[in-house]
Design a protein around this motif. Structure first.
Motif, mmCIF file in Angstrom:
data_model
loop_
_atom_site.group_PDB
_atom_site.id
_atom_site.type_symbol
_atom_site.label_atom_id
_atom_site.label_comp_id
_atom_site.label_asym_id
_atom_site.label_seq_id
_atom_site.Cartn_x
_atom_site.Cartn_y
_atom_site.Cartn_z
ATOM 1 N N VAL A 70 59.293 25.805 45.145
ATOM 2 C CA VAL A 70 58.072 25.287 44.997
ATOM 3 C C VAL A 70 58.264 23.684 45.002
ATOM 4 C CG1 VAL A 70 56.012 24.828 43.513
ATOM 5 C CG2 VAL A 70 56.990 27.383 43.736
ATOM 6 N N LEU A 71 57.815 22.913 45.591
ATOM 7 C CA LEU A 71 57.710 21.636 45.868
ATOM 8 C C LEU A 71 56.882 20.745 44.990
ATOM 9 C CD1 LEU A 71 59.056 21.046 49.319
ATOM 10 C CD2 LEU A 71 60.558 21.258 47.361
ATOM 11 N N SER A 72 55.468 21.512 45.129
ATOM 12 C CA SER A 72 54.488 20.938 44.581
ATOM 13 C C SER A 72 53.095 21.791 44.498
ATOM 14 C CB SER A 72 53.924 19.622 45.507
ATOM 15 O OG SER A 72 52.661 18.815 44.797
ATOM 16 N N THR A 73 52.284 21.528 43.252
ATOM 17 C CA THR A 73 51.360 22.630 43.213
ATOM 18 C C THR A 73 50.153 21.361 42.746
ATOM 19 O OG1 THR A 73 52.574 24.345 42.687
ATOM 20 C CG2 THR A 73 50.358 24.420 41.976
ATOM 21 N N VAL A 83 45.218 24.671 55.483
ATOM 22 C CA VAL A 83 46.290 25.283 55.181
ATOM 23 C C VAL A 83 46.993 25.859 56.386
ATOM 24 C CG1 VAL A 83 47.635 27.017 53.502
ATOM 25 C CG2 VAL A 83 45.732 25.332 52.759
ATOM 26 N N ASP A 84 46.355 26.373 57.114
ATOM 27 C CA ASP A 84 46.590 27.347 58.112
ATOM 28 C C ASP A 84 47.270 26.404 59.236
ATOM 29 O OD1 ASP A 84 46.867 29.562 60.001
ATOM 30 O OD2 ASP A 84 45.480 28.569 61.205
ATOM 31 N N SER A 85 46.710 25.289 59.505
ATOM 32 C CA SER A 85 47.066 24.291 60.339
ATOM 33 C C SER A 85 48.454 23.556 60.049
ATOM 34 C CB SER A 85 46.032 23.063 60.573
ATOM 35 O OG SER A 85 46.526 22.360 61.505
ATOM 36 N N LEU A 86 48.577 23.309 58.748
ATOM 37 C CA LEU A 86 49.789 22.860 58.170
ATOM 38 C C LEU A 86 50.970 23.747 58.388
ATOM 39 C CD1 LEU A 86 48.587 21.314 54.951
ATOM 40 C CD2 LEU A 86 49.584 20.080 56.649
ATOM 41 N N ARG A 126 59.949 22.896 60.081
ATOM 42 C CA ARG A 126 60.458 22.174 59.185
ATOM 43 C C ARG A 126 60.822 22.788 57.916
ATOM 44 N NH1 ARG A 126 57.857 16.337 60.812
ATOM 45 N NH2 ARG A 126 58.107 16.454 62.798
ATOM 46 N N ASP A 127 60.782 23.911 57.636
ATOM 47 C CA ASP A 127 61.057 24.868 56.722
ATOM 48 C C ASP A 127 60.302 24.597 55.359
ATOM 49 O OD1 ASP A 127 63.200 26.194 57.788
ATOM 50 O OD2 ASP A 127 64.776 24.403 57.512
ATOM 51 N N VAL A 128 59.033 24.315 55.800
ATOM 52 C CA VAL A 128 58.015 24.238 54.755
ATOM 53 C C VAL A 128 56.801 25.149 54.746
ATOM 54 C CG1 VAL A 128 58.435 21.658 53.936
ATOM 55 C CG2 VAL A 128 56.826 22.213 55.785
ATOM 56 N N MET A 129 56.326 25.528 53.735
ATOM 57 C CA MET A 129 55.266 26.663 53.991
ATOM 58 C C MET A 129 54.076 26.068 52.872
ATOM 59 S SD MET A 129 55.510 30.752 53.372
ATOM 60 C CE MET A 129 56.343 30.610 51.735
ATOM 61 N N PHE A 130 52.896 26.318 53.164
ATOM 62 C CA PHE A 130 51.846 25.927 52.261
ATOM 63 C C PHE A 130 51.045 27.182 51.752
ATOM 64 C CE2 PHE A 130 52.880 22.570 55.166
ATOM 65 C CZ PHE A 130 53.048 21.453 54.350
ATOM 66 N N GLY A 131 50.631 27.159 50.712
ATOM 67 C CA GLY A 131 49.691 28.299 50.072
ATOM 68 C C GLY A 131 48.400 27.877 49.562
ATOM 69 N N MET A 179 40.790 25.748 43.575
ATOM 70 C CA MET A 179 41.745 26.135 44.352
ATOM 71 C C MET A 179 43.260 25.923 43.933
ATOM 72 S SD MET A 179 40.441 28.424 46.372
ATOM 73 C CE MET A 179 41.225 28.947 47.715
ATOM 74 N N VAL A 180 44.211 26.544 44.176
ATOM 75 C CA VAL A 180 45.770 26.136 44.052
ATOM 76 C C VAL A 180 46.215 25.710 45.081
ATOM 77 C CG1 VAL A 180 47.808 26.496 42.616
ATOM 78 C CG2 VAL A 180 45.679 27.119 41.495
ATOM 79 N N PHE A 181 46.731 24.735 45.494
ATOM 80 C CA PHE A 181 47.321 24.451 46.823
ATOM 81 C C PHE A 181 48.801 24.205 46.397
ATOM 82 C CE2 PHE A 181 49.049 21.248 49.568
ATOM 83 C CZ PHE A 181 48.717 21.703 50.971
ATOM 84 N N THR A 182 49.795 24.829 46.939
ATOM 85 C CA THR A 182 51.200 24.706 46.854
ATOM 86 C C THR A 182 52.078 24.557 48.108
ATOM 87 O OG1 THR A 182 50.760 26.405 45.217
ATOM 88 C CG2 THR A 182 52.982 26.191 45.615
ATOM 89 N N ILE A 183 53.086 23.913 47.919
ATOM 90 C CA ILE A 183 53.864 23.374 48.882
ATOM 91 C C ILE A 183 55.467 24.038 48.741
ATOM 92 C CG2 ILE A 183 55.124 21.766 50.353
ATOM 93 C CD1 ILE A 183 52.718 19.886 49.570
#
Length: 56
Positions: free
Chosen positions: A7-10, A23-26, A33-38, A49-53
């Motif tokens: 987890v990089l950021s929440t 989030v889908d577009s990201l 680039r080995d990142v995922m968004f939730g 909402m909780v946005f997580t990188i």
């Protein structure tokens, strides 16, 4: 198969109907680039909402 997801950021944000589209577009744009968004509903406040990188 070993998964190292970090987890990089929440951040908690106000819920909006189209937030999932961002989030889908990201995820589609930056998957190489080995990142995922939730995005998840905040259990304590249903209007947030909780946005997580993640680093994958």
């Amino acid at each position: 198969m070993k998964s190292n997801i970090e987890v990089l950021s929440t951040v908690n944000i106000t819920s909006t109907p189209d937030l999932y589209k961002i989030v889908d577009s990201l995820n589609r744009t930056l998957k190489e680039r080995d990142v995922m968004f939730g995005l998840a509903l905040d259990e304590k406040d249903k209007n947030k909402m909780v946005f997580t990188i993640y680093q994958t």
